[in-house]
Structure formats: C-alpha cells, structure tokens
Design a protein around this motif. Structure first.
Motif, PDB file in Angstrom:
ATOM      1  N   GLU A  75       0.865  -1.319   0.121  1.00 41.29           N
ATOM      2  CA  GLU A  75       0.234   0.400  -0.147  1.00 41.29           C
ATOM      3  C   GLU A  75       0.958   1.386  -0.106  1.00 41.29           C
ATOM      4  OE1 GLU A  75      -1.547   0.546   4.942  1.00 41.29           O
ATOM      5  OE2 GLU A  75      -2.462  -0.681   3.297  1.00 41.29           O
ATOM      6  N   CYS A  76       0.548   2.281  -0.521  1.00 44.77           N
ATOM      7  CA  CYS A  76       1.171   3.029  -0.501  1.00 44.77           C
ATOM      8  C   CYS A  76       1.626   4.270   0.674  1.00 44.77           C
ATOM      9  CB  CYS A  76       0.488   4.633  -0.877  1.00 44.77           C
ATOM     10  SG  CYS A  76       1.010   6.119  -1.079  1.00 44.77           S
ATOM     11  N   THR A  77       2.448   4.712   1.099  1.00 44.91           N
ATOM     12  CA  THR A  77       3.040   4.952   2.184  1.00 44.91           C
ATOM     13  C   THR A  77       2.865   5.931   2.689  1.00 44.91           C
ATOM     14  OG1 THR A  77       5.030   5.339   1.872  1.00 44.91           O
ATOM     15  CG2 THR A  77       4.760   3.501   3.153  1.00 44.91           C
ATOM     16  N   ARG A  78       1.733   7.549   1.543  1.00 41.14           N
ATOM     17  CA  ARG A  78       0.742   8.087   1.939  1.00 41.14           C
ATOM     18  C   ARG A  78      -0.495   8.351   2.242  1.00 41.14           C
ATOM     19  NH1 ARG A  78       4.957  11.432  -2.491  1.00 41.14           N
ATOM     20  NH2 ARG A  78       5.982  11.743  -1.700  1.00 41.14           N
ATOM     21  N   CYS A  79      -1.140   7.484   1.325  1.00 43.98           N
ATOM     22  CA  CYS A  79      -2.239   7.765   0.896  1.00 43.98           C
ATOM     23  C   CYS A  79      -3.020   6.351   1.402  1.00 43.98           C
ATOM     24  CB  CYS A  79      -2.782   8.574   0.101  1.00 43.98           C
ATOM     25  SG  CYS A  79      -2.654   6.975  -1.026  1.00 43.98           S
ATOM     26  N   LEU A  80      -2.428   5.683   1.830  1.00 47.72           N
ATOM     27  CA  LEU A  80      -2.701   3.750   2.207  1.00 47.72           C
ATOM     28  C   LEU A  80      -3.833   3.087   1.968  1.00 47.72           C
ATOM     29  CD1 LEU A  80      -3.341   4.886   6.591  1.00 47.72           C
ATOM     30  CD2 LEU A  80      -0.616   4.363   4.568  1.00 47.72           C
ATOM     31  N   LEU A 175      -6.076  13.449  -0.323  1.00 54.06           N
ATOM     32  CA  LEU A 175      -5.388  14.952  -0.669  1.00 54.06           C
ATOM     33  C   LEU A 175      -5.811  14.473  -2.599  1.00 54.06           C
ATOM     34  CD1 LEU A 175      -3.157  16.671   1.669  1.00 54.06           C
ATOM     35  CD2 LEU A 175      -5.501  16.965   1.186  1.00 54.06           C
ATOM     36  N   ASN A 176      -5.495  13.464  -2.600  1.00 53.32           N
ATOM     37  CA  ASN A 176      -5.835  13.094  -4.240  1.00 53.32           C
ATOM     38  C   ASN A 176      -7.394  13.848  -4.676  1.00 53.32           C
ATOM     39  OD1 ASN A 176      -2.789  12.116  -4.401  1.00 53.32           O
ATOM     40  ND2 ASN A 176      -3.449  10.310  -2.989  1.00 53.32           N
ATOM     41  N   GLU A 177      -7.841  13.298  -4.250  1.00 56.87           N
ATOM     42  CA  GLU A 177      -9.288  13.188  -4.735  1.00 56.87           C
ATOM     43  C   GLU A 177      -9.641  14.841  -4.088  1.00 56.87           C
ATOM     44  OE1 GLU A 177     -11.556  10.249  -2.495  1.00 56.87           O
ATOM     45  OE2 GLU A 177     -10.608   9.222  -3.755  1.00 56.87           O
TER      46      GLU A 177
HETATM   47 ZN   LIG Z   1      -0.392   6.934  -2.358  1.00 59.65          ZN
END
Ligand SMILES: [Zn+2]
Ligand SMILES: [Zn+2]
Length: 204
Positions: A75-80, A175-177
């Motif tokens: 999984e992404c370490t920033r957005c999980l 925050l990507n969305e």
């Molecule tokens: Zn991410």
C-alpha cells in the motif's frame, strides 16, 4: 530432494551449456517463490512471475540477462491505498559451470542480508550474484534468483504514484481526490480581536 527438472523453476539449458557462444531465449512464467518481502511490501507466493531474456553461454558458465516482473502487493505509504501493479527488475546473473561440482553450495544472497550495504555495491559488482546449475549442468533453477532479485528490489517506501499528495494530517481526507482540501485555520490573535470587537459592539 526431488529431481531438479521437476522444480517449477527449472529451465533446461543443456543445449546452450554444451559450448560457448550459444544463446537461448527465455520467455516464461514461474510461480512466485515464498519469502519475497512481507505483508507490508511483497510478492504473494504463487503469483505469476514473468521472466523474459536469454541465456548466453561463455567458456565457464551461462549468463542470464532477463527482465523479471511480478505483481507487487503493498500500500502507498502516503495515502494508504492498496497498490497492485507489476514490479519489474532487470537482472544479469551468472551460472558458473564449476558450481556443478561444488556439492550443493548455494550461490546468491539471502533476504536477510543488510539491504543498505548490498545496494551500495550492487552497481559495481553484479557478477557477485551467481547461482549453481544442477550437478549435471542441464538445468538452471531460477527459484533463488527470482526470490533474491525481487526481494532486494522491493521499495522501502512504496507510493501509488510519485506525486501522491497523501492524506490530510488533520482529518485524514485523501488529498488526491480533493487537492483543494484545507481547513480554515483560525489564528489565535484574530480570534481574540474578534471577541473583543464583539464585546465592544454589544456595549458592555
Ligand atoms: Zn498514494
Ligand atoms: Zn482535512
């Protein structure tokens, strides 16, 4: 020990191992060996590992040049968010003929080696990665090579994409969305001024 050709990772190399200057392409899918990474970042055992490249024979062994790709599970370490994509590694390794007589001595490096040190020397000394052929020289078993190569290359801080914006540290929103997402931060000084103003206006 089962006969090597029954290993799901065995590749017949008898025809190229006979003399130098031969080449044999490889384009095959192998099951991922166990022990590549862990639950956080890993290649699930049994998933499809695609190996494309060639065996080239030189005087004292076989050189395998290949691109190895397999589905990474992490999984992404920033957005999980879960990451499910192919992880691809280019590898050049050596299968010396002499290892055939070196009674079961294992080449390759284990998963437990110190990653930092290995990474520093990897670029200069790739020929250190050698793997044994079967005693009769007829098969190369790619299990250890696949495991080592993938395990050593796994990302320490996987990201869903390089510019992942991560989560809002205050509320956890993705925050990507919603790149414009923010919280109105009330400055303490203005807050007390506003309170004073309200007090004056109320005539107290
Ligand atoms: Zn991410
Ligand atoms: Zn927020």
């Amino acid at each position: 020990m089962p006969r090597p050709e029954y290993s799901p990772w065995a590749v017949s190399v008898a025809q190229v191992a006979s003399r130098a200057g031969q080449s044999k392409p490889i384009d095959a899918v192998f099951p991922a060996p166990s022990g590549i990474g862990d639950n956080i970042v890993g290649i699930p055992e049994g998933s499809d590992v695609h190996v494309v490249g060639s065996f080239d024979s030189i005087v004292d062994g076989l050189i395998l040049t290949a691109r190895i790709s397999a589905p990474i599970s992490t999984e992404c370490t920033r957005c999980l968010k879960p990451i499910n994509k192919d992880w691809t590694v280019d590898v050049t390794t050596f299968f010396p003929y002499e290892s055939a007589s070196a009674d079961g001595r294992h080449g390759g490096r284990g998963r437990d080696d110190d990653k930092g040190e290995v990474d520093i020397i990897a670029g200069e000394d790739e020929s250190e990665d050698t793997y044994p052929l079967t005693p009769d020289g007829a098969f190369a078993d790619l299990e250890a090579l696949i495991r080592d190569t993938l395990a050593e290359s796994l990302p320490l801080q996987p990201l869903c994409r390089e510019d992942c914006l991560g989560l809002c540290p205050q509320c956890g929103a993705d925050l990507n969305e919603d790149p414009d997402h923010h919280h109105d931060v009330v400055d303490e000084r203005f807050a007390s001024l506003a309170a004073l103003k309200a007090k004056l206006e109320s005539g107290e």
